[in-house]
Design an enzyme around this catalytic site. Sequence first.
Site, PDB file in Angstrom:
ATOM      1  N   SER A 158       0.872  -1.175   0.000  1.00  0.00           N
ATOM      2  CA  SER A 158       0.000   0.000   0.000  1.00  0.00           C
ATOM      3  C   SER A 158       0.904   1.219   0.000  1.00  0.00           C
ATOM      4  O   SER A 158       2.057   1.146   0.439  1.00  0.00           O
ATOM      5  CB  SER A 158      -0.882   0.025   1.261  1.00  0.00           C
ATOM      6  OG  SER A 158      -1.551   1.263   1.388  1.00  0.00           O
TER       7      SER A 158
ATOM      8  N   TYR B  86      -2.009   0.428  11.002  1.00  0.00           N
ATOM      9  CA  TYR B  86      -2.039  -0.094   9.635  1.00  0.00           C
ATOM     10  C   TYR B  86      -0.760   0.301   8.902  1.00  0.00           C
ATOM     11  O   TYR B  86      -0.122  -0.533   8.253  1.00  0.00           O
ATOM     12  CB  TYR B  86      -3.270   0.444   8.902  1.00  0.00           C
ATOM     13  CG  TYR B  86      -3.415  -0.052   7.487  1.00  0.00           C
ATOM     14  CD1 TYR B  86      -3.822  -1.362   7.230  1.00  0.00           C
ATOM     15  CD2 TYR B  86      -3.158   0.780   6.399  1.00  0.00           C
ATOM     16  CE1 TYR B  86      -3.962  -1.821   5.932  1.00  0.00           C
ATOM     17  CE2 TYR B  86      -3.293   0.329   5.097  1.00  0.00           C
ATOM     18  CZ  TYR B  86      -3.706  -0.972   4.869  1.00  0.00           C
ATOM     19  OH  TYR B  86      -3.846  -1.431   3.578  1.00  0.00           O
TER      20      TYR B  86
END
Length: 232
Positions: free
Chosen positions: A137, A150
Amino acid sequence: MNYIENKVIFITGASSGIGKAAAKSLLELGAKVFDFSRSRQLADEVDHPNLRSFRGDVSVEDDVRNGFMDCLQAFGTVDMLINNAGIGMVSLDLATTDLDTYEQMVNVNMRGVFLSNREALKVMKPRKHGHIITVISMAGQRTNPNAPLYCASKFGARGLSSGLADQAIKLGIKVTDVNPGPTDSDYWGDRQVPREKFLKVEDVARVIVFVLNQPEEVVIREINFDNMKFLA
């Protein structure tokens, strides 16, 4: 040229989202796809002779080991691994975030990548051939005040993948990080976010297919991308 045809591709989390879109595209190109997913399975929805599914959790060592054994029994080898399984939970305030949330995030997003890589390498190293993709990501490159845990798990996965790439290239094994920006998927749940500005799962799948469908001598270490509307 189609460099994907007849390749055996092990995908974690292929039952939904990016993994599902990638699996469907790869099947269309003639690949043999092994779906390793924790919940519903792609084979329940897609009827294809080159598709096999296994229900397992990427953070559980025995599940991952058994999944790879099942893939070898079904297809004989593993040419490519796509580390796609991941989770993201709201952790806005670290002062009130419970330990279970932390452990779940790290176990899936980092431990799961390690376990899957380890099993894939057992197959790829003797052959001196293979390709490992990890869907990380842009959160693995830029921090976000709304998702510190995260981001931490994705930074860790990126470090693991980058270190592996340095080792594996000497063995003829390619390692690539695929880093999409915000993507319209189940990750967001019912959170109020501008999904119309996000990448679609099919966009990310196309990038994955592009990376895998390169000649043997072409190495893409990392690929970063966003939706233009999100950046504007």
